[in-house]
Design a protein around this motif. Structure first.
Motif, PDB file in Angstrom:
ATOM      1  N   VAL A   1      10.640 -13.994   4.509  1.00  0.00           N
ATOM      2  CA  VAL A   1      10.354 -14.713   5.773  1.00  0.00           C
ATOM      3  C   VAL A   1       9.210 -15.618   5.585  1.00  0.00           C
ATOM      4  N   LEU A   2       8.124 -15.567   4.766  1.00  0.00           N
ATOM      5  CA  LEU A   2       7.237 -16.521   4.719  1.00  0.00           C
ATOM      6  C   LEU A   2       8.016 -17.534   4.014  1.00  0.00           C
ATOM      7  N   LEU A   3       8.822 -17.336   3.136  1.00  0.00           N
ATOM      8  CA  LEU A   3       9.469 -18.553   2.293  1.00  0.00           C
ATOM      9  C   LEU A   3      10.206 -19.282   3.283  1.00  0.00           C
ATOM     10  N   SER A   4      10.883 -18.695   4.290  1.00  0.00           N
ATOM     11  CA  SER A   4      11.678 -19.564   5.174  1.00  0.00           C
ATOM     12  C   SER A   4      10.614 -20.504   5.994  1.00  0.00           C
ATOM     13  N   GLU A   5       9.085 -20.296   6.118  1.00  0.00           N
ATOM     14  CA  GLU A   5       8.392 -21.209   6.672  1.00  0.00           C
ATOM     15  C   GLU A   5       7.730 -22.114   5.749  1.00  0.00           C
ATOM     16  N   LEU A   6       8.050 -22.044   4.404  1.00  0.00           N
ATOM     17  CA  LEU A   6       7.497 -22.914   3.410  1.00  0.00           C
ATOM     18  C   LEU A   6       7.923 -24.429   3.586  1.00  0.00           C
TER      19      LEU A   6
ATOM     20  N   PHE B   1       0.757  -1.241  -0.036  1.00  0.00           N
ATOM     21  CA  PHE B   1       0.098  -0.027  -0.077  1.00  0.00           C
ATOM     22  C   PHE B   1       0.965   1.202   0.086  1.00  0.00           C
ATOM     23  N   LEU B   2       2.038   1.260   0.714  1.00  0.00           N
ATOM     24  CA  LEU B   2       2.952   2.413   0.868  1.00  0.00           C
ATOM     25  C   LEU B   2       3.775   2.497  -0.334  1.00  0.00           C
ATOM     26  N   SER B   3       3.930   1.149  -1.114  1.00  0.00           N
ATOM     27  CA  SER B   3       4.701   1.421  -2.481  1.00  0.00           C
ATOM     28  C   SER B   3       6.175   0.835  -1.922  1.00  0.00           C
ATOM     29  N   LEU B   4       6.255   0.439  -0.735  1.00  0.00           N
ATOM     30  CA  LEU B   4       7.681  -0.161  -0.190  1.00  0.00           C
ATOM     31  C   LEU B   4       7.854  -1.650  -0.860  1.00  0.00           C
ATOM     32  N   ASN B   5       8.250  -1.566  -2.095  1.00  0.00           N
ATOM     33  CA  ASN B   5       8.410  -2.984  -2.489  1.00  0.00           C
ATOM     34  C   ASN B   5       9.458  -3.767  -2.007  1.00  0.00           C
ATOM     35  N   ARG B   6      10.536  -2.888  -1.665  1.00  0.00           N
ATOM     36  CA  ARG B   6      11.591  -3.905  -0.901  1.00  0.00           C
ATOM     37  C   ARG B   6      11.296  -4.437   0.228  1.00  0.00           C
ATOM     38  N   LEU B   7      10.389  -3.757   1.207  1.00  0.00           N
ATOM     39  CA  LEU B   7      10.104  -4.226   2.420  1.00  0.00           C
ATOM     40  C   LEU B   7       9.103  -5.436   2.161  1.00  0.00           C
ATOM     41  N   ALA B   8       8.289  -5.292   1.059  1.00  0.00           N
ATOM     42  CA  ALA B   8       7.432  -6.372   0.668  1.00  0.00           C
ATOM     43  C   ALA B   8       8.244  -7.641   0.340  1.00  0.00           C
ATOM     44  N   GLN B   9       9.438  -7.569  -0.361  1.00  0.00           N
ATOM     45  CA  GLN B   9      10.288  -8.839  -0.718  1.00  0.00           C
ATOM     46  C   GLN B   9      10.690  -9.339   0.641  1.00  0.00           C
ATOM     47  N   LEU B  10      11.338  -8.550   1.425  1.00  0.00           N
ATOM     48  CA  LEU B  10      11.667  -8.933   2.702  1.00  0.00           C
ATOM     49  C   LEU B  10      10.734  -9.972   3.475  1.00  0.00           C
ATOM     50  N   CYS B  11       9.534  -9.376   3.433  1.00  0.00           N
ATOM     51  CA  CYS B  11       8.401 -10.013   4.246  1.00  0.00           C
ATOM     52  C   CYS B  11       8.204 -11.402   3.459  1.00  0.00           C
ATOM     53  N   GLU B  12       8.340 -11.336   2.083  1.00  0.00           N
ATOM     54  CA  GLU B  12       8.162 -12.605   1.384  1.00  0.00           C
ATOM     55  C   GLU B  12       9.112 -13.764   1.667  1.00  0.00           C
TER      56      GLU B  12
ATOM     57  N   LEU C   1      -3.156 -20.557  -0.750  1.00  0.00           N
ATOM     58  CA  LEU C   1      -4.216 -19.999  -0.547  1.00  0.00           C
ATOM     59  C   LEU C   1      -4.282 -18.495  -0.085  1.00  0.00           C
ATOM     60  N   TRP C   2      -3.332 -18.004   0.776  1.00  0.00           N
ATOM     61  CA  TRP C   2      -3.321 -16.692   0.976  1.00  0.00           C
ATOM     62  C   TRP C   2      -2.568 -16.144  -0.019  1.00  0.00           C
ATOM     63  N   SER C   3      -1.570 -16.610  -0.649  1.00  0.00           N
ATOM     64  CA  SER C   3      -0.942 -15.934  -1.895  1.00  0.00           C
ATOM     65  C   SER C   3      -1.665 -15.450  -2.880  1.00  0.00           C
ATOM     66  N   MET C   4      -2.587 -16.643  -3.269  1.00  0.00           N
ATOM     67  CA  MET C   4      -3.627 -16.070  -4.321  1.00  0.00           C
ATOM     68  C   MET C   4      -4.658 -15.347  -4.094  1.00  0.00           C
ATOM     69  N   ASP C   5      -4.962 -15.176  -2.682  1.00  0.00           N
ATOM     70  CA  ASP C   5      -5.860 -14.225  -2.345  1.00  0.00           C
ATOM     71  C   ASP C   5      -5.304 -12.831  -2.253  1.00  0.00           C
ATOM     72  N   GLY C   6      -4.701 -12.270  -3.165  1.00  0.00           N
ATOM     73  CA  GLY C   6      -3.876 -11.034  -2.791  1.00  0.00           C
ATOM     74  C   GLY C   6      -2.636 -10.988  -1.990  1.00  0.00           C
TER      75      GLY C   6
ATOM     76  N   SER D   1       0.699 -12.754  -2.459  1.00  0.00           N
ATOM     77  CA  SER D   1       2.004 -12.734  -3.361  1.00  0.00           C
ATOM     78  C   SER D   1       2.223 -13.731  -4.359  1.00  0.00           C
ATOM     79  N   ASN D   2       2.301 -13.241  -5.586  1.00  0.00           N
ATOM     80  CA  ASN D   2       2.232 -14.224  -6.783  1.00  0.00           C
ATOM     81  C   ASN D   2       3.635 -15.009  -6.904  1.00  0.00           C
ATOM     82  N   TRP D   3       4.631 -14.251  -6.300  1.00  0.00           N
ATOM     83  CA  TRP D   3       5.949 -15.179  -6.150  1.00  0.00           C
ATOM     84  C   TRP D   3       5.874 -16.423  -5.355  1.00  0.00           C
ATOM     85  N   LEU D   4       5.290 -16.035  -4.077  1.00  0.00           N
ATOM     86  CA  LEU D   4       5.379 -17.027  -3.123  1.00  0.00           C
ATOM     87  C   LEU D   4       4.331 -17.988  -3.611  1.00  0.00           C
ATOM     88  N   ALA D   5       3.188 -17.673  -4.433  1.00  0.00           N
ATOM     89  CA  ALA D   5       2.379 -18.660  -4.956  1.00  0.00           C
ATOM     90  C   ALA D   5       2.918 -19.692  -5.557  1.00  0.00           C
ATOM     91  N   ARG D   6       3.961 -19.256  -6.491  1.00  0.00           N
ATOM     92  CA  ARG D   6       4.549 -19.932  -7.313  1.00  0.00           C
ATOM     93  C   ARG D   6       5.503 -20.990  -6.622  1.00  0.00           C
TER      94      ARG D   6
END
Length: 663
Positions: free
Chosen positions: A341-346, A328-339, A356-361, A363-368
């Motif tokens: 963290v989520l990837l480490s739990e995958l 929302f704040l256009s902080l794309n690098r912060l969004a990638q850092l959060c991704e 299901l969370w990724s496909m519901d708005g 992260s397309n990257w995490l969905a793949r």
């Protein structure tokens, strides 16, 4: 095993031997006991690998093949393995974002000027304050540094120095850098100075952000305002967030000096320290989330959609909610850092909730990557309860993959299991008695497969069963396959056991394994099958010496000579931007062609799929819409009709997989 135990028991009773026993016999018994214990220690009592049972039917099929047919199948698997590597790189591709130093260096929001001779350098005042401590004071935001520097310093040195000021990257002589740092008072690294700037901003920042629970409340509502106030440097905020930059500009244009007020539903106060720390340091520290301040209800619902039963204060939940705030704040690098963290739990156990969370708005990257995790262990996944959480469209997407790690029989059984569960849910929803504890409840007594309506089950699984590659089901007369035929879920092709080779006119029931049409998908890359073929050809499995299964392009021809790149969205992608994308795409195709020799892949399907995967990786890295660029091989359209995949001389179309529609 019993014989070994008796020997060991006899050997271990050395102390019980009579003293009159000769020493030579004692020595022989001692050596035997030592070797027996060593063998037993190495004995593996674990269950044998189940992959042998999965490949037994495949080995039986290969047992009567000719050598050149095995070599052709090996080359097919080798080509699919190359596609698997390209698919892995395409799944992990995402936009490459600049670091905080490069982002600030390229920013136009600089409020301080440093002059050297006739040259001026625009910098951020907060950065000059912490990195250039020996600068003279300024009342108008302009300082001159000629008197601070020795006479041998030239403009080239200063240009490199200001690049170093933002990036800590120096390309000149170290002695010059050391002298400039000493004269201007730059002692610490960029990372240390940015942390100091964050602390100083809380006292000297020129803008204030205030969070309120309702943006419609009056600013005088001090009860809400006093709970979340923070001071920042406006030029830094404007450089890092385009959304906040527009809000700051709007304030400046209206000559308002009041703070920037934001609604807490958009930026929860618990995450404000995390975002502030990121703005100044480019780092994500989820420990800064204030657990004493409640996260809004919407974030809890989103968190529960990820992992039900986990604490709402876990890193997983915090990162999942922060992704939306960052975007929302256009902080794309912060969004990638959060991704990250989520990837480490995958893992396989968390793949479905994260998908299901990724496909519901989310992260397309995490969905793949979640899909790739499921495909990697699909044979185990189809026996888990997570299978029932997937929708029909997601199941179709998974089953269409060339890299599902399961046999076709396992895939079929997973489809039947999913369809039976879906039918059971529909029966529960439609039964007249909705009281779950009654005798007539479907959910209580269950439904056997024989009691199910095969017509309803067929309608449910029909979209999925079309992705099962029936010709590659092993064993072909498996009970699940036969039951699917009887229920009408799978269609038994006519003359299935009578396949005539178009070149030799010989009957070959396994023709679809080693003589595959250009555009057909062929067998999936099931790694246990690939290992069997590889071991079988281990003395001579150099794929460069293997014959091609189809006509190959002229030797030495590059795939770049055969591709066409088109602008799919000319009204959105300018000609100049498209030329940049096209140039980058050609460079990547050339690199992968040198690495994998793409033009020597055995079939057109492999070359087209490889081209599509490379294109997907490039446009994802460049942050372009998937449909923005069309890439295909000259002489073939991006989409191939089923009639193009077979000829009149070949086997009936219903004996072959559907042709690929990939670019």
């Amino acid at each position: 095993m019993g014989n070994n135990n008796s020997r060991v028991r006899r050997a271990q009773s050395l102390s019980d031997l009579p003293r009159s026993t000769p020493s030579s016999i004692r020595a022989r018994l001692s050596r035997f006991a030592h070797s027996s214990n060593k063998r037993l220690a190495k004995f593996n009592f674990k269950r044998k690998d189940s992959s042998k049972s999965q490949t037994k039917a495949f080995v039986d099929v290969l047992s009567h093949w000719k050598l050149h047919h095995v070599e052709a199948l090996f080359k097919e698997f080798e080509a699919s393995k190359i596609l698997l590597e390209l698919s892995y790189r395409a799944d992990r591709a995402r936009p490459q974002l600049p670091s905080i130093g490069n982002e600030l260096l390229a920013s136009v929001h600089k409020d301080f000027t440093v002059k050297f001779k006739e040259h001026s350098f625009e910098v951020h005042s907060f950065l000059a304050r912490v990195r250039l401590v020996l600068l003279p004071p300024s009342s108008d935001g302009i300082v001159t540094i000629d008197s601070l520097l020795p006479p041998l310093v030239n403009i080239s040195h200063i240009e490199k120095f200001f690049h170093w000021l933002y990036t800590d990257e120096w390309t000149g002589e170290e002695a010059v850098l050391s002298q400039l740092r000493s004269c201007l008072g730059s002692v610490y690294s960029l990372e240390e100075d940015l942390i100091r700037a964050e602390h100083l901003a809380s006292q000297y920042g020129d803008m204030e952000i205030i969070l309120v629970r309702d943006a419609g409340e009056a600013i005088e509502s001090t009860t809400a305002l006093s709970e979340a106030r923070i001071r920042l440097d406006s030029c830094l905020v404007a450089s890092r967030s385009s959304v906040l930059s527009r809000l700051i500009k709007k304030k400046e244009d209206s000559n308002e000096r009041c703070p920037l007020v934001l609604d807490e539903s958009l930026l929860p106060r618990a995450f404000l320290p995390v975002i502030t720390h990121f703005l100044y340091t480019d780092k994500l520290d989820l420990n800064l989330v204030s657990s004493s301040r409640a996260i809004c209800t919407s974030s809890l619902s989103e968190a529960r959609a990820i992992i039900s039963g986990h604490s709402p204060h876990s890193y997983l939940h915090r990162a999942a909610h922060l992704v939306h705030i960052a975007r929302f704040l256009s902080l794309n690098r912060l969004a990638q850092l959060c991704e990250d963290v989520l990837l480490s739990e995958l893992s396989l156990s968390t793949a479905v909730p994260l998908l299901l969370w990724s496909m519901d708005g989310g992260s397309n990257w995490l969905a793949r990557l979640a899909k790739a995790t499921i495909l990697k262990d699909f044979s185990r996944f189809v026996h888990s309860s997570d299978l029932f959480s997937l929708s029909s469209s997601i199941m179709e997407d998974l089953l269409s993959s060339q890299f599902v790690q399961a046999t076709e029989v396992d895939i079929l059984e997973g489809v039947l299991r999913w369809g039976e569960h879906e039918l059971l849910k529909r029966l529960e929803a439609s039964e007249p008695n909705v009281v779950a504890d009654t005798f007539h409840s479907v959910s209580r007594r269950g439904v056997k497969r024989s009691e199910m309506d095969s017509r309803q089950l067929r309608l449910i699984v029909c979209p999925l069963s079309s992705h099962i590659r029936v010709d590659y089901c092993l064993p072909p007369f498996h009970q699940s396959v036969e039951w699917a035929y009887q229920a009408g879920i799978l269609e038994r092709g006519s003359l299935r056991d009578l396949v005539v080779c178009p070149s030799t006119a010989e009957i070959d029931p396994d023709l679809h394994w080693h003589s595959i049409p250009h555009n057909a998908q062929g067998p999936r890359l099931y790694l246990p099958y690939y290992q069997v073929v590889s071991d079988l050809l281990s003395p001579s499995k150099d794929s460069s010496n293997l014959p091609s299964t189809s006509e190959s392009p002229p030797e030495g021809q590059s795939i770049l000579d055969s591709i066409i790149i088109e602008n799919g969205l000319p009204h959105l992608i300018t000609h100049q931007h498209f030329q940049t994308i096209s140039s980058r795409l050609r460079d990547e195709v050339e690199k992968d062609d040198r690495r994998y020799n793409l033009m020597e892949l055995p079939r057109l399907y492999h070359r087209r799929t490889a081209l599509q995967l490379i294109s997907s990786r490039v446009i994802r890295e460049l942050d372009v819409m998937e449909e923005g660029v069309r890439v295909f091989i000259r002489g073939s359209s991006p989409f191939v009709s089923p009639s193009d995949s077979s000829s009149e001389e070949g086997p009936p179309p219903d004996l072959l997989p559907h042709p690929s529609s990939l670019i």
